[in-house]
Design a protein around this motif. Sequence first.
Motif, PDB file in Angstrom:
ATOM      1  N   GLY A 193      22.370  45.644  49.144  1.00 39.53           N
ATOM      2  CA  GLY A 193      22.175  46.052  50.541  1.00 39.53           C
ATOM      3  C   GLY A 193      21.066  45.290  51.252  1.00 39.53           C
ATOM      4  O   GLY A 193      21.285  44.730  52.334  1.00 39.53           O
ATOM      5  N   SER A 234      27.944  54.051  54.981  1.00 44.51           N
ATOM      6  CA  SER A 234      27.907  52.583  54.899  1.00 44.51           C
ATOM      7  C   SER A 234      28.360  51.946  56.208  1.00 44.51           C
ATOM      8  O   SER A 234      27.828  50.910  56.630  1.00 44.51           O
ATOM      9  CB  SER A 234      28.785  52.093  53.739  1.00 44.51           C
ATOM     10  N   ARG A 288      34.690  52.082  52.295  1.00 41.20           N
ATOM     11  CA  ARG A 288      33.925  52.046  53.544  1.00 41.20           C
ATOM     12  C   ARG A 288      33.752  53.475  54.056  1.00 41.20           C
ATOM     13  O   ARG A 288      34.515  53.971  54.879  1.00 41.20           O
ATOM     14  CB  ARG A 288      34.643  51.181  54.585  1.00 41.20           C
ATOM     15  N   GLU A 311      25.465  52.251  58.732  1.00 41.65           N
ATOM     16  CA  GLU A 311      24.441  51.241  58.430  1.00 41.65           C
ATOM     17  C   GLU A 311      24.913  49.857  58.860  1.00 41.65           C
ATOM     18  O   GLU A 311      24.154  49.076  59.437  1.00 41.65           O
ATOM     19  CB  GLU A 311      24.145  51.262  56.926  1.00 41.65           C
TER      20      GLU A 311
END
Length: 339
Positions: free
Chosen positions: A131, A158, A154, A161
């Motif tokens: 990440g 996530s 997904r 972000e």
Amino acid sequence: MSSQGPEISGPERRALFEAESTSLYDEALASGGLAATDERIVAGGAQHRAFGLLVELGLVRRDAESDTWVAEDPSTVQSRVVSPLTQEGSRLLEESSHWARTFAGLSTSWRRAPSTAGHGPFTYLRDEAIGPFLTSLVSEAEDEMLTAQPQAGRDAPSLAEAAVRDIAMLERGTRMRTLYQHSARRSSITHKYVTAVTERGAEVRTLDEFFNRMIVVDRRVAVIPAADDLRTAIAVREPSVVAYLVDIFERTWERGRPFANRESSMMRDIAAEQRAMTIRMLIEGHSDPVSAKRLGVSPRTYAGYVADLKQEYDAETRFQLGYTMGTRGVSGNETPTES
């Protein structure tokens, strides 16, 4: 007051103060003082250390006339204790900021170096390192970012972000193209993400085919999953390999359908493409979990696709379905008009 007990420091000192010293202080305040002969606070007493901390901090003082320990105003003590800590905290934050900026510059140089400082053109990233690496890589994107994102994996956190990261990049003027599978069109959280990035100039398309996750930044660095470990990614800087991955993306992109287009004719075509791929999965003999993954849907949704085909071809079992499709020459490669 060294006789009050062994010296302690740091978190242990504060914990003792919160757990025991404060209650002794409250008692001294309420009763007008603690007797100097109180068995709890004399050497060897159960609260000797806690009381010693009050003395050390100046929160109690000994009254010689009454031979008691009386409470002092804590506001006069607070500045002596808290202010140095605040100043030290500010100094450490400033120092850490300087170190972070210096390391960020080194990291940028490291990522941009053709051979990556002796580590070669391939770097393995594992677990929590993935990440931050992607965030830093995207923050440096200057011209273009290409992403291939299969729907599986997904989730809402996530995507949220990614939205923050990608929007910041787009607002700098960097171009972005993203590929999803057709199944992504059924996801409300994906729709929100796509709306957010397309409003800022990104292009998004979908495709019936299965593909692996990939991110390419400025056509110089590609990040792909490791084949044998879902918790490991590989950052690729070898120019010929990156060019090859970009070529695959471009060919796939040409076959994709714009995400924003919801015309009935296109939606029918998408449904036909998913139907055809389901047929190919059945003919090739893939298991339901594998077939569902390749279509980017859950096993339950895939089972629904198969059930629809059984009904369409009037078959009760998969064997009957396969036999009927075989006798009719159905392969899953027909164009929508042929089926």
